[in-house]
Design a protein around this motif. Structure first.
Motif: not given
Length: 210
Positions: A131, A134, A142, A190, A208
């Motif tokens: 997380a 991300r 990515e 994700l 994502a």
């Protein structure tokens, strides 16, 4: 002893036989020579998928960052070990001395985050780590992660480094199998877009969730 300090001794060649011990007694070698050595075809295959700018999380002595720079791909490593940062910079790598959970320059703009050499284990909480990455990526960015072989149960263990000259404090570390990433990824917002094997190593590409 601080784990980063003992790891640093290994990188300097003062602890060539470092092992990683789990609290249940299981041990495995710390592959310092591999991390200091040349890239393998499997490494090159992963890096070919990386879109700039690249953030190499837990970059160690920086072999992936250096290789990307030679490809003309802008890359930066991040590592908590001062010796790893020193070694990586001496090899020509651009590296930040910090935890990935601290403030990272360029948050929200990174094209790819690398979690190679088992670094999905950092912090012992894979979902939290994923997380965090991300949040560091730009839209469409990515994560390229190296994972354990199919059938490996996802788990968190207390581990420590052990060498001839010392033993580190215990610290949390996680293991995630390539099949287990399908359950972990959605918890971090994700999705798994690709998995593959190369020379006995397993990898996944994460993006994502839509």
């Amino acid at each position: 002893m601080n784990p980063a300090d003992l790891y640093g001794l290994g990188l300097r060649g003062d602890e060539p036989g470092l092992v990683l011990r789990e609290a249940d007694g299981r041990t495995g070698p710390v592959p310092i020579a591999t991390w200091l050595g040349p890239l393998t075809p499997a490494d090159h295959d992963v890096l070919a998928r990386a879109a700039a700018p690249v953030l190499d999380v837990g970059c160690g002595p920086g072999r992936h960052v250096v290789a990307l720079a030679r490809r003309g791909v802008f890359a930066t490593g991040v590592d908590v070990s001062p010796v790893a940062v020193e070694v990586a910079r001496a090899r020509g790598a651009r590296v930040i001395h910090a935890s990935v959970f601290a403030a990272i320059p360029g948050a929200g703009t990174w094209g790819t985050a690398l979690l190679l050499d088992g670094n999905i284990g950092i912090g012992g909480q894979p979902v939290r780590l994923l997380a965090r990455l991300r949040a560091l990526l730009r839209p469409g960015g990515e994560i390229l992660a190296e994972l354990d072989a199919p059938g490996t149960a996802s788990r968190t263990a207390s581990v420590r480094l052990e060498g001839a000259g010392g033993v580190s404090e215990w610290f949390p570390w996680a293991r995630v199998g390539v099949d287990g990433i399908h359950a972990q990824a959605p918890l971090a917002g994700l999705r798994v877009t690709e998995t593959w094997e190369g020379a006995g190593r397993w990898f996944a590409r994460l993006a994502a969730a839509r």
